[in-house]
Design a protein around this motif. Structure first.
Motif, PDB file in Angstrom:
ATOM      1  N   ARG A 115       0.836  -1.197   0.000  1.00  0.00           N
ATOM      2  CA  ARG A 115       0.000   0.000   0.000  1.00  0.00           C
ATOM      3  C   ARG A 115       0.868   1.243   0.000  1.00  0.00           C
ATOM      4  O   ARG A 115       1.835   1.334   0.761  1.00  0.00           O
ATOM      5  N   TYR A 116       0.503   2.193  -0.874  1.00  0.00           N
ATOM      6  CA  TYR A 116       1.242   3.455  -1.002  1.00  0.00           C
ATOM      7  C   TYR A 116       0.296   4.611  -0.728  1.00  0.00           C
ATOM      8  O   TYR A 116      -0.861   4.590  -1.152  1.00  0.00           O
ATOM      9  N   ARG A 117       0.796   5.618  -0.035  1.00  0.00           N
ATOM     10  CA  ARG A 117      -0.014   6.775   0.326  1.00  0.00           C
ATOM     11  C   ARG A 117       0.614   8.038  -0.220  1.00  0.00           C
ATOM     12  O   ARG A 117       1.828   8.193  -0.207  1.00  0.00           O
ATOM     13  N   SER A 118      -0.229   8.934  -0.701  1.00  0.00           N
ATOM     14  CA  SER A 118       0.053  10.255  -1.281  1.00  0.00           C
ATOM     15  C   SER A 118       0.291  10.125  -2.781  1.00  0.00           C
ATOM     16  O   SER A 118       0.869   9.138  -3.258  1.00  0.00           O
ATOM     17  N   LEU A 119      -0.166  11.118  -3.519  1.00  0.00           N
ATOM     18  CA  LEU A 119      -0.082  11.076  -4.976  1.00  0.00           C
ATOM     19  C   LEU A 119       1.353  10.933  -5.483  1.00  0.00           C
ATOM     20  O   LEU A 119       1.612  10.098  -6.361  1.00  0.00           O
ATOM     21  N   PRO A 120       2.321  11.710  -5.003  1.00  0.00           N
ATOM     22  CA  PRO A 120       3.685  11.542  -5.530  1.00  0.00           C
ATOM     23  C   PRO A 120       4.247  10.137  -5.338  1.00  0.00           C
ATOM     24  O   PRO A 120       4.865   9.578  -6.252  1.00  0.00           O
ATOM     25  N   ARG A 121       4.040   9.540  -4.185  1.00  0.00           N
ATOM     26  CA  ARG A 121       4.556   8.194  -3.937  1.00  0.00           C
ATOM     27  C   ARG A 121       3.871   7.176  -4.845  1.00  0.00           C
ATOM     28  O   ARG A 121       4.520   6.241  -5.347  1.00  0.00           O
ATOM     29  N   ILE A 122       2.568   7.325  -5.062  1.00  0.00           N
ATOM     30  CA  ILE A 122       1.846   6.404  -5.941  1.00  0.00           C
ATOM     31  C   ILE A 122       2.353   6.538  -7.369  1.00  0.00           C
ATOM     32  O   ILE A 122       2.582   5.536  -8.063  1.00  0.00           O
ATOM     33  N   LEU A 123       2.548   7.766  -7.829  1.00  0.00           N
ATOM     34  CA  LEU A 123       3.056   7.972  -9.189  1.00  0.00           C
ATOM     35  C   LEU A 123       4.462   7.396  -9.362  1.00  0.00           C
ATOM     36  O   LEU A 123       4.773   6.772 -10.399  1.00  0.00           O
ATOM     37  N   GLU A 124       5.327   7.603  -8.388  1.00  0.00           N
ATOM     38  CA  GLU A 124       6.680   7.044  -8.495  1.00  0.00           C
ATOM     39  C   GLU A 124       6.638   5.519  -8.562  1.00  0.00           C
ATOM     40  O   GLU A 124       7.395   4.905  -9.320  1.00  0.00           O
ATOM     41  N   ARG A 125       5.738   4.909  -7.783  1.00  0.00           N
ATOM     42  CA  ARG A 125       5.624   3.442  -7.830  1.00  0.00           C
ATOM     43  C   ARG A 125       5.049   2.980  -9.152  1.00  0.00           C
ATOM     44  O   ARG A 125       5.515   1.974  -9.728  1.00  0.00           O
ATOM     45  N   LEU A 126       4.049   3.683  -9.684  1.00  0.00           N
ATOM     46  CA  LEU A 126       3.519   3.319 -11.001  1.00  0.00           C
ATOM     47  C   LEU A 126       4.587   3.436 -12.073  1.00  0.00           C
ATOM     48  O   LEU A 126       4.651   2.627 -13.007  1.00  0.00           O
TER      49      LEU A 126
END
Length: 370
Positions: A115-126
């Motif tokens: 699980r990833y939280r916050s938009l920047p962290r989610i985008l970096e993981r994507l």
């Protein structure tokens, strides 16, 4: 007994609410509705490009928060981005800038089992799973600069370490000056989050995430107290602004200005009545939506908690819950004792707010078996 069940029982006995992610362990009677909701609303409608609102009404302790936890779990399992918000004195629905910033900071997604939280962290993981990000972000988005910032994070295309930090802060809704961006080598990123562009940023967020393979965005709003009501039930300016915000969201979905997004409100029984009293246009939108469904069933945009549970009678709900608790403690012979506890709660609790008291009492009894 598993540690997660033990922890959940302790939390239930204390507050009547399970810890995040544990609601399914104690759920009875809603699986049919949740299957319908996942299939017709999340998969077909939101995944297909629609946007809508759903409103669930219930008294204190009726199970509103429990339901939101169940929907949150379904949405995360479908790969959606979820942001859950409590409507409180410090976070009001009438301020979409504040709501949008909260979404950007606290949105969550599950990717690769984590699980990833916050938009920047989610985008970096994507971005880690992409061979190329070219063409995945639309430069003609409602907020082109926000879309460009999303692309830079997705591609890891930062002009400097300072630039990376500023772009992340911009995507979290902070006001970054052009002078600061220029000093860090960042160009064409402007118009930070404000009251005027908050809706455009939400539009951009949902549409661009869908291009990246995220099926949709789910916003969960939980009203746990009467935060928008004035003295003696007086309609306040905040209530009028809140109703207008809900109306705008409904209209944005109906006209296609926003896509791949659902806002779900779990509210107290008089919330909607007060909102429509404050802003007649909201009542017109909701009334029209109810008529278009053709019947007041599960496709209706407004439902009570009781409407979605197949155990509609309190005694039937108690029996089903007793069976569930017997299974959890692996002692089926205790079911009759759990049922007796539940029936006692029904006798001493007036109205429809018995469920939280019922859960607390059964959880406390289950802990005695451990």
């Amino acid at each position: 007994m598993r540690d997660d069940v033990y922890e959940a029982l302790e939390r239930l006995a204390e507050s009547g609410l399970p810890p995040p992610g544990a609601a399914k362990l104690f759920d009875v009677g809603t699986s049919d509705y949740l299957d319908f909701f996942q299939r017709e609303i999340l998969d077909e409608f939101i995944g297909g490009g629609g946007a809508t609102c759903r409103i669930f009404e219930g008294t204190y302790g009726a199970g509103k928060t429990h339901l939101l936890q169940l929907i949150e779990r379904r949405a995360l399992d479908q790969g959606m981005l979820v942001a859950r918000t409590e409507l409180s004195q410090s976070l009001q629905l009438d301020d979409w800038r504040m709501i949008t910033r909260y979404v950007l900071e606290h949105c969550e997604a599950e990717i690769g089992g984590e699980r990833y939280r916050s938009l920047p962290r989610i985008l970096e993981r994507l971005g880690q799973d992409l061979t190329s990000s070219d063409g995945l972000i639309d430069s003609a988005a409602p907020h082109p600069a926000f879309a460009r910032a999303m692309h830079m994070v997705l591609a890891g295309d930062y002009p400097s370490k300072a630039g990376r930090e500023l772009i992340h802060r911009f995507l979290l809704g902070e006001r970054i000056t052009q002078t600061s961006f220029k000093a860090a080598g960042v160009t064409r990123i402007k118009n930070p989050l404000s009251k005027k562009n908050a809706e455009m940023i939400l539009q951009t967020l949902s549409a661009q995430l869908h291009r990246l393979g995220v099926p949709g965005v789910v916003l969960l709003f939980d009203e746990n107290e009467k935060t928008l009501q004035g003295a003696s039930g007086r309609v306040t300016k905040k209530m009028t602004m809140t109703a207008n915000a809900m109306r705008r969201l409904i209209d944005a979905g109906a006209t296609g200005r926003i896509s791949h997004l659902i806002a779900i409100f779990a509210v107290l029984p008089d919330f909607l009545e007060r909102a429509m009293q404050a802003y007649e246009a909201l009542g017109q939108r909701i009334g029209r939506a109810v008529r278009l469904t053709g019947h007041p069933g599960w496709r209706s945009p407004v439902l009570s908690i009781e409407d979605i549970n197949r155990h509609s009678e309190p005694e039937e709900f108690v029996r089903a819950l007793a069976v569930r608790f017997g299974d959890l403690v692996d002692r089926r012979e205790r079911e009759q004792e759990f049922e007796s506890i539940g029936l006692e709660v029904l006798q001493t609790t007036a109205g429809s707010d018995y469920r939280r008291k019922l859960i607390k009492r059964m959880a406390a009894a289950a802990l005695e078996d451990i």
